[in-house]
Design an enzyme around this catalytic site. Sequence first.
Site, PDB file in Angstrom:
ATOM      1  N   LYS A   1     -36.032 -42.970  45.580  1.00 23.20           N
ATOM      2  CA  LYS A   1     -34.912 -42.521  44.754  1.00 23.20           C
ATOM      3  C   LYS A   1     -35.394 -42.307  43.310  1.00 23.20           C
ATOM      4  CE  LYS A   1     -30.108 -44.065  43.898  1.00 23.20           C
ATOM      5  NZ  LYS A   1     -29.157 -45.170  44.121  1.00 23.20           N
TER       6      LYS A   1
ATOM      7  N   SER B   1     -24.769 -43.571  45.970  1.00 22.86           N
ATOM      8  CA  SER B   1     -25.555 -42.655  45.175  1.00 22.86           C
ATOM      9  C   SER B   1     -26.928 -42.314  45.761  1.00 22.86           C
ATOM     10  CB  SER B   1     -25.757 -43.240  43.778  1.00 22.86           C
ATOM     11  OG  SER B   1     -26.528 -44.419  43.838  1.00 22.86           O
TER      12      SER B   1
ATOM     13  N   SER C   1     -24.423 -48.168  47.290  1.00 18.05           N
ATOM     14  CA  SER C   1     -25.209 -46.932  47.176  1.00 18.05           C
ATOM     15  C   SER C   1     -26.358 -46.776  48.161  1.00 18.05           C
ATOM     16  CB  SER C   1     -25.757 -46.789  45.751  1.00 18.05           C
ATOM     17  OG  SER C   1     -24.752 -46.340  44.886  1.00 18.05           O
TER      18      SER C   1
END
Lengths: 96, 501
Positions: free
Chosen positions: B80, B155, B179
């Site tokens: 990420k 996310s 997330s």
Amino acid sequence: MTEDVFERIANLARLGPYPAEDKAKLSKDFGRILELFNVLAEMPPDGEAERRRGGEAERKTVFRDDVVKPFAEKNKIIENFPEKEGPLLKVPKVIE
Amino acid sequence: MADIGNLTAIELAQKVVSRQLRPTEIIEAYFQKVVQIEPQIDAYLLLLKERALSQAKMIEEKQAKGMPLGRLAGVPVAVKDNIMIEGYPATCASKILEDCRAVYTATVVKRLEEEGAIIIGKTNLDEFAMGSSTENSGFKTTKNPWDISRVPGGSSGGSAAAVAAGLAAAALGSDTGGSIRQPAAFCGVVGFKPTYGFVSRFGLVAFASSLDQIGPMTRTVSDAALLFEVISGHDPMDSTSLSQERMTNEGKTLRIGLPKEYFSAEGADPEVLAAVESAVKIFQKEGARIVDVSLPHTRFALPAYYIIAPSEASANLARFDGIRYGKRRQRGTEAEGQSEESGLITLYKASRTNGFGAEVQRRILIGTFALSHGYYEAYYGRAQEARRKIADDFDEAFRQADFIATPTTPTPAFKIGEKSGDPVAMYLSDIFTIPVNLAGIPAVSIPCGFSKTNLPVGLQILGPRTGDKSVLELAEHFEKMTANEFVKRPAVRVRQGGIGW
């Protein structure tokens, strides 16, 4: 949320100024979010002072040993500087 | 070659170690797939092909010299883009960080690479990890590989979509309020949020420091367990990191608790509840005892979270001001003309207002409000009290049950644009994952079924604090009992070169 409060908070957050349209949308969202928060008022108070726990499993301050270590990344940080003049790094005036 | 994309991380590493596959071959195969599929999915913000290939070659050289290879030798992993790799951007999907390069590497990335994993790219996210759909990215919206008109969740939507679409064998995400787990559920992959403190946050750009935790996103639970083992453990660079004394379940009768507050939640999709209930029946058939538990303060979790997380964010993001960090803007919006402020304050505001997206600004404003004079006690103080009560609820529930099972999300993946105009509707999609972060306990989301429209449904298994290993063992057991029935790949249409699946 009144406009005054909104302006004060935005200033504290170092955000804005917003065009009227954005301000209206943000204030409206803010109002809806505050409604969501107001549910907390229904939670019966238990008189106990805020206890520091929850996410923190073992809350104690952890210190690293105070040892001087060479810092190798200096140049990499300098590379992130947006403005340079010769060997000097240019920053805006940050004192009034 | 076609076979490479279907191997799990563990299988890939085994084949590398036994010389059936070369790391360069694996990386080439993955990038070939990226070329075909990434344009439809938009999972990545940055691809690291050259770096990946040179690392693959290094592993091959090590092997040629007879040196030991790690447990993840040659495994392509996506990270990420709020996790730092020295010399590369860590944009957090924010325009404000577009031009910055990380000056050091996160502990989790170091640990993966020490075991031979190869980082192949940085994945898309909601800006600064604030969001549940990846629509808040400052750069692009990632699509759900199961239906590209839908969001992948967020996310960590880029990481989830990359793993689901076979664009990475495994990925790292970060989980502040769901997330990792919510996008894992939406994309039909495994997503694990460890106990707070078990994985170092050194090198993770902070959103809400008392809630953030890095974790693995994979196709199988065994892969997640291996990645967790590699990235976890004490790190002197993170003062909240714990040395691990893991609790395991000592073979007593397994009790699985079902919290009634979750199963009667407003807005929960009947199809999701049905899939979770049938998963619970599978455990029951295997001898687990199902008990009803109550988490009475559940309804205070959402407001508590949306006060605590933005409050921490408003402090953590103060450094992005155009001077210390972030793209500098001298002048902002037109409304600035009549400003009487000093040049410096104007510069701060212009840099922040232009650099941050709408949701990030909204949360900074909420946090600033909740912490400001006159509101602090009513909001932040009450939220901390709720947080404690929620943690106490879990302590109590785990006296009656060894694990708790819930749906990961109230609904399967929603349409792109469906909730982007309504922040509160978006916040509600994390209603089942948020309490876990507030309590700091571990939880995994695993695929447990599909909706009628062929969208994955996630089962969330929660364990007591430090019970990470047991949670993963139970999840692994579920995979075995269901013979990997839910470990599936979506069919993604290949745009160029005809139709491939």
